[in-house]
Scaffold this active site. Structure first.
Site, PDB file in Angstrom:
ATOM      1  N   HIS A 385      -8.161   0.377  -9.453  1.00 48.39           N
ATOM      2  CA  HIS A 385      -7.125   1.144  -8.194  1.00 48.39           C
ATOM      3  C   HIS A 385      -5.923   0.041  -8.176  1.00 48.39           C
ATOM      4  O   HIS A 385      -4.862   0.470  -8.023  1.00 48.39           O
ATOM      5  CB  HIS A 385      -7.456   1.504  -7.151  1.00 48.39           C
ATOM      6  CG  HIS A 385      -7.707   3.386  -7.047  1.00 48.39           C
ATOM      7  ND1 HIS A 385      -7.601   4.459  -7.362  1.00 48.39           N
ATOM      8  CD2 HIS A 385      -9.594   3.397  -6.899  1.00 48.39           C
ATOM      9  CE1 HIS A 385      -8.469   4.955  -7.675  1.00 48.39           C
ATOM     10  NE2 HIS A 385      -9.440   4.154  -7.415  1.00 48.39           N
ATOM     11  N   LYS A 578       4.850   5.719   2.596  1.00 44.69           N
ATOM     12  CA  LYS A 578       4.075   5.437   1.839  1.00 44.69           C
ATOM     13  C   LYS A 578       3.155   4.303   2.500  1.00 44.69           C
ATOM     14  O   LYS A 578       4.389   3.592   3.749  1.00 44.69           O
ATOM     15  CB  LYS A 578       4.201   4.750   0.396  1.00 44.69           C
ATOM     16  CG  LYS A 578       5.286   3.907   0.019  1.00 44.69           C
ATOM     17  CD  LYS A 578       5.989   3.757  -1.632  1.00 44.69           C
ATOM     18  CE  LYS A 578       6.509   4.840  -2.066  1.00 44.69           C
ATOM     19  NZ  LYS A 578       5.428   5.333  -2.772  1.00 44.69           N
ATOM     20  N   ARG A 579       2.410   3.792   2.722  1.00 42.35           N
ATOM     21  CA  ARG A 579       1.543   2.365   4.076  1.00 42.35           C
ATOM     22  C   ARG A 579       2.796   0.939   2.929  1.00 42.35           C
ATOM     23  O   ARG A 579       3.310   1.435   2.165  1.00 42.35           O
ATOM     24  CB  ARG A 579       0.356   1.706   2.395  1.00 42.35           C
ATOM     25  CG  ARG A 579      -0.328   2.240   3.501  1.00 42.35           C
ATOM     26  CD  ARG A 579      -0.660   2.703   5.524  1.00 42.35           C
ATOM     27  NE  ARG A 579      -1.142   1.310   4.809  1.00 42.35           N
ATOM     28  CZ  ARG A 579      -2.271   0.769   5.127  1.00 42.35           C
ATOM     29  NH1 ARG A 579      -3.338   1.523   5.916  1.00 42.35           N
ATOM     30  NH2 ARG A 579      -2.559  -0.637   6.321  1.00 42.35           N
ATOM     31  N   LYS A 584       5.939  -2.452  -2.428  1.00 47.09           N
ATOM     32  CA  LYS A 584       6.571  -1.699  -2.571  1.00 47.09           C
ATOM     33  C   LYS A 584       8.121  -1.462  -1.975  1.00 47.09           C
ATOM     34  O   LYS A 584       8.820  -0.486  -2.162  1.00 47.09           O
ATOM     35  CB  LYS A 584       5.555  -0.663  -1.525  1.00 47.09           C
ATOM     36  CG  LYS A 584       4.085  -0.214  -1.513  1.00 47.09           C
ATOM     37  CD  LYS A 584       3.603   0.649  -0.568  1.00 47.09           C
ATOM     38  CE  LYS A 584       2.220   0.656  -0.692  1.00 47.09           C
ATOM     39  NZ  LYS A 584       1.737   2.196  -2.759  1.00 47.09           N
ATOM     40  N   THR A 689       1.089   8.715  -5.888  1.00 42.99           N
ATOM     41  CA  THR A 689       0.821   9.967  -5.750  1.00 42.99           C
ATOM     42  C   THR A 689       2.070  10.625  -5.393  1.00 42.99           C
ATOM     43  O   THR A 689       2.093  11.662  -5.841  1.00 42.99           O
ATOM     44  CB  THR A 689      -0.518  10.116  -5.743  1.00 42.99           C
ATOM     45  OG1 THR A 689      -0.534   9.051  -4.461  1.00 42.99           O
ATOM     46  CG2 THR A 689      -1.725   9.324  -6.823  1.00 42.99           C
ATOM     47  N   LYS A 693       4.127  13.860  -6.348  1.00 40.67           N
ATOM     48  CA  LYS A 693       4.152  15.533  -4.978  1.00 40.67           C
ATOM     49  C   LYS A 693       5.721  15.452  -4.797  1.00 40.67           C
ATOM     50  O   LYS A 693       5.973  17.254  -4.920  1.00 40.67           O
ATOM     51  CB  LYS A 693       3.423  15.000  -3.623  1.00 40.67           C
ATOM     52  CG  LYS A 693       2.081  14.979  -3.657  1.00 40.67           C
ATOM     53  CD  LYS A 693       1.910  13.831  -2.485  1.00 40.67           C
ATOM     54  CE  LYS A 693       0.591  13.607  -2.487  1.00 40.67           C
ATOM     55  NZ  LYS A 693      -0.146  12.572  -1.979  1.00 40.67           N
TER      56      LYS A 693
END
Ligand code: NBG
Length: 847
Positions: A385, A578-579, A584, A689, A693
């Site tokens: 992952h 998100k985290r 990111k 992911t 969504k």
């Protein structure tokens, strides 16, 4: 607060708590509202958790959940027996994380009894919507990896696949995030503080798990692990209902405990209370928290204990069940094990399943190495992952020898045999052996490389999006590919359309059902493509817009409730949740907001009026010891504090930090979103992911060509995706160029940073964060994540967003096209691929 029996004045009933007109009768299989209400009353009265005079929302929730559980237990038992009787090959999904979120809406939705439950609760004086809010999220995971595991469980049950999830029953899951004037504060999450109606303890399912000790060799050379300390793994099962099917699978969570005989009464009577219960307290530590900080040696040992505990208990259980099977001859052969059992490792966290299966087969069952190795390698598959070096697990050999001496012997042997294979049959790879080996014997810090152990010992290795799987094959695992070319696969992640559309946005769901003239899309998401031909239709567009507006209003209420900020549902809702991680690039988002704010302040009123009004929402948890991530949280909050109280800009910009982002918060945010940001440095986000969504809910994406963004853009069309930034294959050169002093920053980027440094958002010291963007090289410097490089194209893409939003028809069309193109991202598709191409299992419908 809902009207309780008391408030309604149901005479007499108030005293007992349960509303008077509804007789408390047990109807475990109730489907009809009156019977359901009676069954809820029954649980409120006869399965009490509180004093008998209360029937407030909290009590009503528990009684409701227990009544739903009654129905589930029936199907669950039937599923268990059916799998046992028909004896199909089964999959066991081993994961250190599950982000289940709430279960009530999902359970009644899957059972198809939402309407009946809403009616029943009304009869009892409560509203279903309010009741479901009482449930605490089961947050036994950190982020995408854990939520993926939960979506997978949902799809396995819905596809009627014989499968189990295995995990740990953490007493405290992921921390609760509080925002104070200093930024993020972590508070223990109390999901088990009162009672969880969704778990059933199986007192008969209990296995010993050993730690420490030594290896004893008998005269015939037989090796056995003995001594040390032994704790018990006790099973707690959580039902996993499928959508509109009887199949109800299990998520089996292990809890660690010590036995009564381990409690030293002599010491206790002697007043030595702590020594008396030493093993009890050590057992209690194992499942106390998700991911204890591993900065200290003690922390590392505990995390390794957790991993082994999961692997050992799960494999003993799997072997036990395998041995219980009775085929025609009344006996079984170990060579059949891989024909009945498939074990999937969710990342390297459960890698110890490999040496543990070898140990159980050899030392407990008496198999020889070759036979045990054959069984193990045919049974185990591994999902990678991440390619981030800091997330690739490497365990200290010293710690491993201490905790798991027999497993280290086995790992050494696997390593030795792997080297021998290279020396005899692949001499061309000999120069690569130092990095391919499982053991890294660097004398400074000898470690076991878990990913290498997984690759060598699994029959299949997969990545989680096409780009990521390609990177695994061309970079991280490139040398293994030439040995085992067919071992490597891609399985692009997916999300369950039940939780992430059908249940979280009933408004949009009914519109989709109406226009497609079927609700089959809930289990066949490809049908959404049928919306494409209506994307320009004005009626659909106006229905679509009103569903979005309803969701935006609901979200605005929520934001007001949790932050006190007023936001305008007519503004563009722009969300990044998100985290928090530098790769990111939440920092790029907030710097973009800062630039926008500065420009707004400089504008004349008539210029401002031409601007698209935006509400930017950012949410996510930072790892407790990750300084820069915490600084990002702080900066977003500080920017919000200034911007939201500045009347010059308030009609055009609001900035909200959404606290305590979790599964339930996502269910509120995603349906109300219009633009979402998935802006990681290309090549660093394995898949993502939440992007799926958001797209499924008709939210447009601004993003880089990273992870699953690439495939989402392919599916929904490039015109419907706001793309910017460097490509993955350009990143290494861009970093090199920067090292060589060739980077020229965009003036907008400089202006935004300068504005923060000027103290516009307070005097807090953000320097570790801002300094990471400066210089050309060095640890924590040189803008490793290319925020500066991508900033100008990001701002240009944001400009395109503003323009597109002004054209309402165009925006709505793009939104419909996003939903229409999301079919591929159902976890049903992903799981069907795993079942066929990795696990080799078939559906097993409970009649
Ligand atoms: C995460 C990746 C995400 C991916 C999820 C699920 C880890 C180690 N990896 O990009 O960062 O979507 O896994 O596959 O948590």
């Amino acid at each position: 607060m809902a009207a309780t029996a008391e408030v309604k004045g149901n005479n007499g009933a108030a005293k007992l708590g349960v509303p008077g007109k509804i007789p408390p009768v047990s109807y475990p299989l109730a489907e009809e509202p009156n019977e359901i209400a009676s069954n809820i009353s029954f649980h409120a009265k006869y399965s009490p958790h509180f004093s008998p005079f209360k029937f407030e929302p909290e009590q009503a929730y528990l009684a409701t959940a227990e009544s739903v559980r009654d129905r589930l237990i029936q199907q669950w038992n039937e599923t268990y027996l059916h799998y046992h009787k028909t004896d199909p090959k089964q999959t066991y999904y081993l994961s250190m994380e599950y982000l289940q979120g709430r279960a009530l809406t999902n359970a009644i939705g899957n059972l198809g009894i939402e309407g009946a439950y809403a009616d029943a609760l009304k009869k009892l004086g409560n509203g279903l919507e309010e009741i479901v809010e009482q449930e605490k999220d089961a947050a036994l995971g950190n982020g995408g990896l854990g939520r993926l595991a939960s979506c997978f469980l949902d799809s396995m049950a819905t596809l009627n696949l014989p499968a189990w999830g295995y995990g740990l029953r953490y007493r405290y899951g992921l921390f609760k995030q509080r925002i104070t004037k200093d930024g993020q504060e972590e508070v223990a999450e109390d999901w088990l503080e009162k009672f969880s109606p969704w778990e059933i303890v199986r007192h008969d399912v209990i296995f010993p798990v050993r730690f420490f000790g030594h290896v004893e060799v008998n005269p015939s050379g037989f090796r056995k692990w003995i001594g040390g300390e032994v704790v018990q793994a006790l099973a707690y099962d959580v039902p996993i209902p499928g959508y509109r099917t009887k199949n109800t699978n299990s998520l089996r969570l292990w809890e660690a405990k010590a036995c009564a005989q381990d409690f030293n009464l002599f010491l206790f009577n002697d007043g030595q209370y702590e020594s008396a219960g030493q093993l009890h307290s050590r057992a209690g530590q194992i499942c106390a928290v998700l991911y204890p900080g591993d900065a200290t040696e003690n922390g590392k040992l505990l995390r390794l204990k957790q991993q082994f505990f999961l692997c050992s208990a799960s494999l003993q259980d799997i072997i036990f069940r395998f041995k219980q099977r009775k085929d025609a001859s009344g006996s079984w052969k170990w060579s059949e094990f891989p024909k009945k059992v498939s074990v999937q490792l969710n990342d390297t966290h459960p890698t110890l399943a490999i040496p543990e299966l070898m140990r159980l087969l050899m030392d407990e069952e008496g198999l020889g190495w070759d036979e045990a190795w054959d069984v193990t390698t045919k049974t185990i598959a591994y999902t990678n992952h991440t390619v981030l070096p800091e997330a690739l697990e490497k365990w200290s050999q010293t710690v491993m020898w201490k905790l798991l001496p027999r497993h280290m012997e086995i790992i050494e042997e696997i390593d030795k045999r792997f080297m021998a294979m290279i020396h005899t049959s692949r001499t061309d790879l000999e120069s690569k052996l130092p990095s391919m080996r499982i053991l890294d014997n660097n004398p400074q810090k000898p470690v076991v490389r878990m990913a290498n152990l997984c690759v060598v010992s699994s029959h299949t290795v997969n990545g989680v999006a096409q780009l990521h799987s390609d990177i695994l094959k061309s970079e991280l695992f490139v040398d293994y590919v030439s040995i085992w070319p067919s071992k490597f696969q891609n399985k692009t992640n997916g999300i369950t359309p039940r939780r992430w559309l059908r249940f979280c946005s009933p408004e949009l769901s009914s519109i989709i059902t109406k226009w497609l003239n079927t609700d089959q899309w809930v289990t066949n998401l490809d049908l959404l493509a049928g919306l494409r031909k209506f994307a320009d239709n004005e009626d659909l567009q106006s229905e679509w817009a009103s569903a979005k507006m309803a969701n935006k209003r609901r979200l605005s209420q929520y934001i007001l409730h949790v932050t006190g900020a007023t936001i305008d549902p007519n503004s563009l809702f722009d969300i990044q949740v998100k985290r928090i991680h530098e790769y990111k690039r939440q920092l790029m988002n907030i710097l973009g907001v800062i630039y926008r704010y500065k420009k707004l302040k400089e504008m004349k009123p008539e210029e401002k009026r031409k601007m698209t009004s935006r509400t930017v929402m950012i949410g996510g948890k930072a790892f407790a010891t990750y300084t820069n991530a915490k600084l990002i949280v702080k900066l977003v909050n500080d920017v919000g504090g200034v911007v939201n109280t500045d009347p010059d800009v308030n009609d055009y910009l609001k900035v909200v930090f959404v606290p305590n982002y979790n599964v339930s918060v996502a269910e509120m945010l995603i349906p109300g979103s219009e633009l979402s940001q998935h802006i990681s440095t290309a090549g660093m986000e394995a898949s993502g992911t939440s992007n799926m969504k958001f797209a499924l809910n008709g939210c447009l994406i601004i993003g880089t060509l990273d992870g699953a963004n690439v495939e989402i853009r392919e599916e929904i069309g490039e015109d419907n995706f706001f793309l910017f930034g460097a490509r993955a294959d350009e990143v290494p050169k861009l970093r090199k160029d920067r090292e060589n002093g060739l980077f020229k920053p965009d003036p907008r980027f400089e202006e935004a940073k300068q504005f923060v440094k000027s103290g516009a958002f307070g005097s807090y010291d953000y320097s570790p964060l801002l300094d990471s963007l400066e210089g050309n090289s060095g640890y924590g410097r040189g803008d490793y994540f290319l925020v500066g490089h991508d900033f100008p194209s990001y701002m240009d893409a944001q400009e395109r967003v503003d323009q597109a939003y002004k054209d309402r028809k165009r925006w709505l069309k793009m939104s419909i096209m996003s939903t229409a193109g999301s079919g591929k991202f159902s976890s049903d598709r992903t799981i069907a691929e795993y079942a066929k191409e990795i696990w080799n299992i078939q559906e097993c419908n409970v009649p």
